[in-house]
Design a protein around this motif. Structure first.
Motif, PDB file in Angstrom:
ATOM      1  N   PRO A  39       0.816  -1.212   0.000  1.00 44.84           N
ATOM      2  CA  PRO A  39       0.000   0.000   0.000  1.00 44.84           C
ATOM      3  C   PRO A  39       0.859   1.276   0.000  1.00 44.84           C
ATOM      4  O   PRO A  39       1.967   1.284   0.533  1.00 44.84           O
ATOM      5  CB  PRO A  39      -0.817  -0.110   1.280  1.00 44.84           C
ATOM      6  N   ALA A  40       0.292   2.291  -0.611  1.00 44.01           N
ATOM      7  CA  ALA A  40       1.007   3.552  -0.763  1.00 44.01           C
ATOM      8  C   ALA A  40       1.194   4.246   0.585  1.00 44.01           C
ATOM      9  O   ALA A  40       0.329   4.160   1.463  1.00 44.01           O
ATOM     10  CB  ALA A  40       0.235   4.471  -1.697  1.00 44.01           C
ATOM     11  N   PRO A  41       2.332   4.921   0.754  1.00 39.66           N
ATOM     12  CA  PRO A  41       2.540   5.719   1.974  1.00 39.66           C
ATOM     13  C   PRO A  41       1.473   6.814   2.093  1.00 39.66           C
ATOM     14  O   PRO A  41       0.966   7.312   1.083  1.00 39.66           O
ATOM     15  CB  PRO A  41       3.916   6.338   1.755  1.00 39.66           C
ATOM     16  N   VAL A  42       1.160   7.173   3.319  1.00 43.80           N
ATOM     17  CA  VAL A  42       0.242   8.279   3.598  1.00 43.80           C
ATOM     18  C   VAL A  42       1.040   9.363   4.294  1.00 43.80           C
ATOM     19  O   VAL A  42       1.650   9.124   5.342  1.00 43.80           O
ATOM     20  CB  VAL A  42      -0.933   7.824   4.502  1.00 43.80           C
ATOM     21  N   ILE A  43       1.070  10.549   3.697  1.00 42.95           N
ATOM     22  CA  ILE A  43       1.810  11.685   4.257  1.00 42.95           C
ATOM     23  C   ILE A  43       0.898  12.894   4.189  1.00 42.95           C
ATOM     24  O   ILE A  43       0.355  13.203   3.124  1.00 42.95           O
ATOM     25  CB  ILE A  43       3.107  11.952   3.475  1.00 42.95           C
ATOM     26  N   GLY A  44       0.722  13.581   5.321  1.00 48.70           N
ATOM     27  CA  GLY A  44      -0.124  14.764   5.302  1.00 48.70           C
ATOM     28  C   GLY A  44      -0.155  15.464   6.641  1.00 48.70           C
ATOM     29  O   GLY A  44       0.372  14.966   7.637  1.00 48.70           O
ATOM     30  N   VAL A  45      -0.786  16.626   6.649  1.00 48.40           N
ATOM     31  CA  VAL A  45      -0.944  17.389   7.891  1.00 48.40           C
ATOM     32  C   VAL A  45      -2.028  16.700   8.716  1.00 48.40           C
ATOM     33  O   VAL A  45      -3.141  16.473   8.255  1.00 48.40           O
ATOM     34  CB  VAL A  45      -1.322  18.855   7.608  1.00 48.40           C
ATOM     35  N   ASN A  46      -1.673  16.369   9.954  1.00 48.74           N
ATOM     36  CA  ASN A  46      -2.572  15.647  10.838  1.00 48.74           C
ATOM     37  C   ASN A  46      -3.224  16.554  11.876  1.00 48.74           C
ATOM     38  O   ASN A  46      -4.347  16.312  12.281  1.00 48.74           O
ATOM     39  CB  ASN A  46      -1.801  14.531  11.547  1.00 48.74           C
ATOM     40  N   ASP A  47      -2.501  17.618  12.286  1.00 51.04           N
ATOM     41  CA  ASP A  47      -3.016  18.444  13.375  1.00 51.04           C
ATOM     42  C   ASP A  47      -2.365  19.820  13.356  1.00 51.04           C
ATOM     43  O   ASP A  47      -1.194  19.961  12.993  1.00 51.04           O
ATOM     44  CB  ASP A  47      -2.727  17.761  14.719  1.00 51.04           C
ATOM     45  N   LEU A  48      -3.134  20.803  13.751  1.00 50.76           N
ATOM     46  CA  LEU A  48      -2.641  22.162  13.979  1.00 50.76           C
ATOM     47  C   LEU A  48      -2.846  22.454  15.460  1.00 50.76           C
ATOM     48  O   LEU A  48      -3.978  22.620  15.903  1.00 50.76           O
ATOM     49  CB  LEU A  48      -3.406  23.186  13.135  1.00 50.76           C
ATOM     50  N   SER A  49      -1.761  22.467  16.209  1.00 46.59           N
ATOM     51  CA  SER A  49      -1.882  22.718  17.641  1.00 46.59           C
ATOM     52  C   SER A  49      -1.498  24.162  17.937  1.00 46.59           C
ATOM     53  O   SER A  49      -1.205  24.930  17.031  1.00 46.59           O
ATOM     54  CB  SER A  49      -0.985  21.758  18.431  1.00 46.59           C
ATOM     55  N   ASP A  50      -1.473  24.512  19.204  1.00 45.14           N
ATOM     56  CA  ASP A  50      -1.077  25.863  19.595  1.00 45.14           C
ATOM     57  C   ASP A  50       0.367  26.160  19.238  1.00 45.14           C
ATOM     58  O   ASP A  50       0.734  27.307  19.012  1.00 45.14           O
ATOM     59  CB  ASP A  50      -1.257  26.062  21.106  1.00 45.14           C
ATOM     60  N   ALA A  51       1.201  25.129  19.193  1.00 44.98           N
ATOM     61  CA  ALA A  51       2.638  25.350  19.042  1.00 44.98           C
ATOM     62  C   ALA A  51       3.254  24.722  17.809  1.00 44.98           C
ATOM     63  O   ALA A  51       4.437  24.937  17.550  1.00 44.98           O
ATOM     64  CB  ALA A  51       3.360  24.820  20.287  1.00 44.98           C
ATOM     65  N   SER A  52       2.483  23.952  17.031  1.00 42.49           N
ATOM     66  CA  SER A  52       3.117  23.260  15.910  1.00 42.49           C
ATOM     67  C   SER A  52       2.112  22.794  14.871  1.00 42.49           C
ATOM     68  O   SER A  52       0.906  22.790  15.096  1.00 42.49           O
ATOM     69  CB  SER A  52       3.892  22.043  16.429  1.00 42.49           C
ATOM     70  N   ILE A  53       2.666  22.382  13.745  1.00 43.27           N
ATOM     71  CA  ILE A  53       1.915  21.706  12.690  1.00 43.27           C
ATOM     72  C   ILE A  53       2.440  20.275  12.670  1.00 43.27           C
ATOM     73  O   ILE A  53       3.645  20.058  12.548  1.00 43.27           O
ATOM     74  CB  ILE A  53       2.140  22.378  11.329  1.00 43.27           C
ATOM     75  N   GLU A  54       1.546  19.317  12.809  1.00 44.68           N
ATOM     76  CA  GLU A  54       1.966  17.920  12.885  1.00 44.68           C
ATOM     77  C   GLU A  54       1.683  17.191  11.576  1.00 44.68           C
ATOM     78  O   GLU A  54       0.556  17.182  11.092  1.00 44.68           O
ATOM     79  CB  GLU A  54       1.241  17.207  14.019  1.00 44.68           C
ATOM     80  N   PHE A  55       2.738  16.601  11.018  1.00 41.94           N
ATOM     81  CA  PHE A  55       2.601  15.730   9.857  1.00 41.94           C
ATOM     82  C   PHE A  55       2.552  14.280  10.324  1.00 41.94           C
ATOM     83  O   PHE A  55       3.242  13.913  11.272  1.00 41.94           O
ATOM     84  CB  PHE A  55       3.818  15.871   8.930  1.00 41.94           C
ATOM     85  N   ILE A  56       1.755  13.476   9.631  1.00 45.23           N
ATOM     86  CA  ILE A  56       1.824  12.036   9.826  1.00 45.23           C
ATOM     87  C   ILE A  56       2.500  11.432   8.604  1.00 45.23           C
ATOM     88  O   ILE A  56       2.443  11.984   7.498  1.00 45.23           O
ATOM     89  CB  ILE A  56       0.440  11.383  10.013  1.00 45.23           C
ATOM     90  N   CYS A  57       3.152  10.330   8.840  1.00 42.01           N
ATOM     91  CA  CYS A  57       3.800   9.588   7.771  1.00 42.01           C
ATOM     92  C   CYS A  57       3.566   8.114   8.095  1.00 42.01           C
ATOM     93  O   CYS A  57       4.163   7.586   9.041  1.00 42.01           O
ATOM     94  CB  CYS A  57       5.281   9.936   7.737  1.00 42.01           C
ATOM     95  N   TRP A  58       2.666   7.493   7.350  1.00 40.94           N
ATOM     96  CA  TRP A  58       2.369   6.076   7.550  1.00 40.94           C
ATOM     97  C   TRP A  58       2.976   5.311   6.388  1.00 40.94           C
ATOM     98  O   TRP A  58       2.648   5.569   5.221  1.00 40.94           O
ATOM     99  CB  TRP A  58       0.870   5.819   7.582  1.00 40.94           C
ATOM    100  N   ILE A  59       3.850   4.372   6.712  1.00 40.19           N
ATOM    101  CA  ILE A  59       4.530   3.598   5.684  1.00 40.19           C
ATOM    102  C   ILE A  59       4.489   2.116   6.050  1.00 40.19           C
ATOM    103  O   ILE A  59       4.421   1.759   7.218  1.00 40.19           O
ATOM    104  CB  ILE A  59       5.986   4.069   5.503  1.00 40.19           C
ATOM    105  N   TRP A  60       4.529   1.275   5.034  1.00 38.54           N
ATOM    106  CA  TRP A  60       4.485  -0.172   5.233  1.00 38.54           C
ATOM    107  C   TRP A  60       5.830  -0.788   4.910  1.00 38.54           C
ATOM    108  O   TRP A  60       6.471  -0.427   3.917  1.00 38.54           O
ATOM    109  CB  TRP A  60       3.407  -0.782   4.352  1.00 38.54           C
ATOM    110  N   VAL A  61       6.236  -1.730   5.758  1.00 40.88           N
ATOM    111  CA  VAL A  61       7.518  -2.417   5.604  1.00 40.88           C
ATOM    112  C   VAL A  61       7.360  -3.880   6.029  1.00 40.88           C
ATOM    113  O   VAL A  61       6.348  -4.249   6.630  1.00 40.88           O
ATOM    114  CB  VAL A  61       8.625  -1.763   6.467  1.00 40.88           C
ATOM    115  N   LYS A  62       8.376  -4.688   5.745  1.00 43.17           N
ATOM    116  CA  LYS A  62       8.420  -6.034   6.309  1.00 43.17           C
ATOM    117  C   LYS A  62       8.661  -5.906   7.803  1.00 43.17           C
ATOM    118  O   LYS A  62       9.363  -5.003   8.249  1.00 43.17           O
ATOM    119  CB  LYS A  62       9.558  -6.843   5.679  1.00 43.17           C
TER     120      LYS A  62
END
Length: 103
Positions: A39-62
């Motif tokens: 499956p393809a990796p998922v990369i994107g903005v997950n959250d905007l908090s008071d102090a940061s912008i959070e990216f998620i990066c979901w990747i599949w491996v053995k």
């Protein structure tokens, strides 16, 4: 199942260029031959908090590559962010004092 998803989070400062940050994440992931494209990796903005912008990066491996890939991606993302001037978020507190307030 012999595969496992690696869930990574990267918090960048609000001053960071989101397009650059996402591009670096995508480049790091696509450059690692141990990361599956299906499956393809998922990369994107997950959250905007008071102090940061959070990216998620979901990747599949053995399963046996899990820790190696996790460490490799963290290191390469940090290097890429540093080279691009993207600052990781930190937990700083800003105090504003007025009048004759003394500390």
């Amino acid at each position: 199942n012999d595969n496992r998803r690696v869930d990574l989070k990267f918090k960048v400062s609000f001053e960071s260029d989101l397009s650059k940050a996402k591009k670096i994440l995508e480049e790091v992931v696509s450059a690692n031959p141990l990361i599956f494209t299906d499956p393809a990796p998922v990369i994107g903005v997950n959250d905007l908090s008071d102090a940061s912008i959070e990216f998620i990066c979901w990747i599949w491996v053995k399963k046996e590559d899990y820790l190696a890939v996790k460490h490799q991606v963290h290191e390469m993302v940090k290097r890429g962010f540093d080279a691009a001037g993207i600052k990781l978020a930190s937990n700083n507190i800003e105090l504003q004092l007025s009048g004759n307030t003394r500390l």
